[in-house]
Design an enzyme around this catalytic site. Structure first.
Site, PDB file in Angstrom:
ATOM      1  N   CYS A 123      -2.019 -26.158  60.980  1.00 21.30           N
ATOM      2  CA  CYS A 123      -3.422 -25.959  61.316  1.00 21.30           C
ATOM      3  C   CYS A 123      -3.602 -25.195  62.622  1.00 21.30           C
ATOM      4  CB  CYS A 123      -4.121 -27.305  61.416  1.00 21.30           C
ATOM      5  SG  CYS A 123      -4.020 -28.296  59.899  1.00 21.30           S
ATOM      6  N   HIS A 264     -10.178 -27.290  65.977  1.00 22.04           N
ATOM      7  CA  HIS A 264      -9.754 -27.351  64.585  1.00 22.04           C
ATOM      8  C   HIS A 264     -10.522 -28.459  63.889  1.00 22.04           C
ATOM      9  CE1 HIS A 264      -7.529 -28.121  61.014  1.00 22.04           C
ATOM     10  NE2 HIS A 264      -6.850 -29.139  61.507  1.00 22.04           N
ATOM     11  N   ASN A 295     -11.418 -29.777  55.901  1.00 15.97           N
ATOM     12  CA  ASN A 295     -10.304 -29.325  56.738  1.00 15.97           C
ATOM     13  C   ASN A 295      -9.599 -28.191  56.009  1.00 15.97           C
ATOM     14  OD1 ASN A 295      -7.795 -28.960  57.995  1.00 15.97           O
ATOM     15  ND2 ASN A 295      -7.553 -31.135  58.465  1.00 15.97           N
TER      16      ASN A 295
END
Length: 342
Positions: A123, A264, A295
């Site tokens: 990520c 994030h 996500n």
């Protein structure tokens, strides 16, 4: 005596010149993903902050989503595509070990004979790629760099896994990084913690899967994305404040100077904790795209930037802290000026 090798140098300063994103057409509600994991809309919203997410169709691929986001980023940057010398693609869901996705994306965009390669940092990949792209332009290795964060996580998680199925989604975001008259990308603070490598991982390697096929035949289970959510939550909530503060400090700023924070989009609760411990000013916008997008791993930071500006919460040129973390465990943060967007 050795021959003297010539050296080159590039721009003194860099910035993100343009931003583009691609969101898959299909919107998926919590009710749709809740059934297979014996869950509910309320449980998912309380645990993650997610209400909807986007799932890509078979026609919406890593290549097509990346190219769509990149075209808009190039248009927003208002530069001739021929001045792009490098394509960096941050992804964990390109399912071929080789070749990388980046050369095919470059060709799809008509960027012939440019350097193009993938980055695997989970990520945190987009923020890693922003750091690399900026340094390439400063070094003179590239005039402009196209950075893409893209994921098709629906190819990698088990829809019956209670720890991942409600969380992950698909999408792409891209920026063009090039020379700037003033610093538009601050120093990057990045690192990793390999002691936490099992916190987010593929649950088996492909050779193990092939051995299972030999032993179990059709009963063999393919590799899936696995996550120890509690371990990730604790690590992020207690370890990333220092990273954020160091990135702000290295940019020569204070939290009061920030117009926006773009973390994030891992979990709504983590986002709230990070904002609280940093004591951000009341007028500092906080990206919360996870509510509608889920996500999306390496795509989440550019998608969240676009969502903030589209909703009017932040504007191009505003000063923003980017912070991302994920598999590895890896992390990266930098202060930037927000780009033009399309």
């Amino acid at each position: 005596m050795s021959a003297r090798i010539a050296s080159i140098s590039g721009a003194e300063h860099t910035a993100m010149l343009g931003l583009g994103v691609y969101r898959p057409e299909r919107i998926v509600t919590n009710d749709e993903v809740a059934g297979p994991i014996d869950s509910s809309d309320e449980w998912i919203r309380t645990r993650s902050g997610i209400r909807t997410r986007r799932f890509a169709s078979d026609a919406e691929t890593i290549i097509s989503m990346s190219a769509a986001a990149a075209r808009d980023a190039i248009e927003a940057a208002d530069i001739d595509p021929s001045r792009i010398d490098c394509v960096l693609v941050a992804t964990s869901t390109w399912l071929l070990l080789t070749p990388a996705a980046a050369p095919q994306i470059a060709t799809e965009l008509g960027l012939n004979n440019v350097a193009a390669f993938d980055i695997s940092a989970g990520c945190a990949g987009f923020c890693h790629a922003v750091a690399m792209g900026s340094d390439l332009v400063k070094a003179g290795t590239a005039r402009n760099v196209l950075v893409i964060g893209v994921e098709k996580l629906t190819d990698t998680f088990n829809p019956r896994d209670r720890g991942t199925a409600f969380l992950f989604a698909d999408g792409a975001g891209a920026v063009v990084i090039g020379p700037s008259e003033e610093a538009g990308i601050g120093p990057t603070v990045w690192g990793s913690d390999g002691t936490q490598h099992r916190a987010i991982r593929q649950d088996k390697d492909w050779m193990e899967f092939f051995r299972e096929i030999d032993e179990k035949g059709l009963d063999a289970v393919r590799p899936y994305l696995a996550m120890e959510g509690t371990a990730v939550f604790r690590w992020a909530a207690h370890s990333l404040e220092k990273v954020c503060r160091e990135a702000i400090d290295r940019a020569g700023l204070t939290p009061a100077d920030l117009d926006a924070m773009v973390p994030h989009q891992a979990n709504g609760r983590i986002i709230e904790i990070m904002a609280r411990v940093l004591k951000l000013p009341e007028d500092c916008a906080l990206a919360n795209d996870i509510e509608e997008t889920g996500n999306t791993s390496a795509a989440s930071v550019p998608l969240a930037m676009e969502a903030m500006m589209r909703k009017g919460d932040a504007k191009p040129g505003g000063t923003a802290l980017l912070i991302a973390f994920g598999a590895g465990l890896s992390y990266a943060a930098q202060v930037v000026h927000l780009p033009n967007w399309k």
